[in-house]
Write a protein that holds these residues in place. Structure first.
Motif, PDB file in Angstrom:
ATOM      1  N   ARG A 155       0.858  -1.180   0.000  1.00 31.70           N
ATOM      2  CA  ARG A 155       0.000   0.000   0.000  1.00 31.70           C
ATOM      3  C   ARG A 155       0.896   1.233   0.000  1.00 31.70           C
ATOM      4  N   GLY A 157      -1.793   3.347  -7.991  1.00 33.60           N
ATOM      5  CA  GLY A 157      -2.260   3.582  -6.631  1.00 33.60           C
ATOM      6  C   GLY A 157      -3.580   4.334  -6.637  1.00 33.60           C
ATOM      7  N   SER A 171      -1.733   5.642   8.006  1.00 34.54           N
ATOM      8  CA  SER A 171      -0.696   4.916   7.264  1.00 34.54           C
ATOM      9  C   SER A 171       0.583   5.738   7.156  1.00 34.54           C
ATOM     10  N   GLN A 230      -5.313  -3.473  -7.294  1.00 35.16           N
ATOM     11  CA  GLN A 230      -6.011  -3.702  -6.032  1.00 35.16           C
ATOM     12  C   GLN A 230      -7.392  -3.032  -6.051  1.00 35.16           C
ATOM     13  N   GLU A 266      -7.918   0.286  -3.939  1.00 32.66           N
ATOM     14  CA  GLU A 266      -7.144   1.400  -4.466  1.00 32.66           C
ATOM     15  C   GLU A 266      -7.722   1.875  -5.805  1.00 32.66           C
TER      16      GLU A 266
END
Length: 286
Positions: free
Chosen positions: A4, A43, A53, A119, A122
């Motif tokens: 990530r 991303g 994060s 992903q 994302e």
């Protein structure tokens, strides 16, 4: 894939990548013909540096945080800092722009951008972040597969003879990622030889990269260079000590722009006396 980018947004690797990306966009947009840009590992395109994060790693403090505080007077770096400030004006004081945002910021109304993210979470956030920008097509798909599907680029009756491909994989496969990336670059060059290609890579121990340099030099591009930024000695396999960019078909004087900017970044972001930078030609056009 567990990576990530929110944990690493705004770190020294992002600074290198994004300074170079904006310089590349500016060089390409100096000519009037429309461009196509492909971001293979996009991303979500926008990150809050006050989120859990980013705060958990604190990496942005040694990257964009330090650079904003120092604000060195160097044109390519100043261009990048101005883009970060523009992003924060639009999205709040802790926002950090990923590469899709920077592409949307730097490119023009008749240019087109394809942003790929594998992903699901994302990709969904990426779509949300750019749903009002008709120039950007978001694809939830593997970025390497997208290079096969989307090159050479064509939208309607328009064929794009100029543009760039940014390949920014997470390198979860470690050194095996180089095999995949170099194979994808070779195939993409065969389909769209006039494009400029940028591959980001981490630097831990430099000697481990020697096979990559040798193989990269055999790619069919007319000109190939590497641009590298180290924040500490490149002698530990346990941490990322710096990062680099492999650039195929860089625009005219792109090497000079980076050669002037990277030593300033090394002085500003370096953590030890071993910090440094280099711009090296692997192949130059005749």
């Amino acid at each position: 894939m567990n990576y990530r980018h929110a944990f690493h947004a705004g770190n020294h690797a992002d600074v290198l990548k994004h300074v170079a990306l904006l310089a590349l966009c500016d060089a390409l947009t100096a000519k009037p013909a429309p461009l196509f840009a492909l971001d293979t590992h996009a991303g979500r395109g926008l990150y809050p540096l006050d989120g859990n994060s980013a705060l958990r790693t604190g990496e942005a403090e040694g990257g964009i945080g330090r650079l904003l505080a120092e604000a060195p007077k160097q044109p390519a770096i100043g261009r990048y800092l101005a883009a970060v400030r523009a992003c924060r004006t639009e999205h709040g004081p802790s926002a950090y722009p990923g590469s899709p945002w920077l592409l949307s910021h730097a490119l023009r109304a008749d240019d087109r951008i394809a942003a790929c993210e594998l992903q699901p979470e994302e990709a969904e956030q990426l779509k949300h972040n750019f749903e009002r920008d008709a120039r950007i097509a978001v694809h939830q798909r593997d970025g390497y597969a997208a290079m096969k599907a989307l090159l050479p680029p064509k939208f309607g009756a328009t064929r794009y003879n100029r543009g760039l491909v940014l390949i920014d994989p997470p390198f979860e496969a470690q050194l095996e990622e180089f095999d995949t990336a170099l194979g994808a670059l070779r195939e993409a060059q065969a389909r769209w030889p006039q494009g400029s290609y940028v591959l980001w890579y981490p630097i831990k121990r430099r000697r481990a990269l020697q096979p990559f340099y040798r193989r990269a030099a055999t790619l069919p591009a007319k000109s190939i260079l590497t641009a590298e930024l180290l924040v500490r000695a490149d002698d530990s396999p346990l941490r990322m000590n710096g990062s680099g960019l492999l650039v195929l078909n860089p625009p005219w004087q792109f090497d000079r722009v980076l050669s002037e900017a990277l030593p300033v970044l090394a002085r500003t972001l370096g953590e030890t006396a071993d910090a440094g930078s280099a711009v090296t030609w692997l192949k130059q056009a005749d």
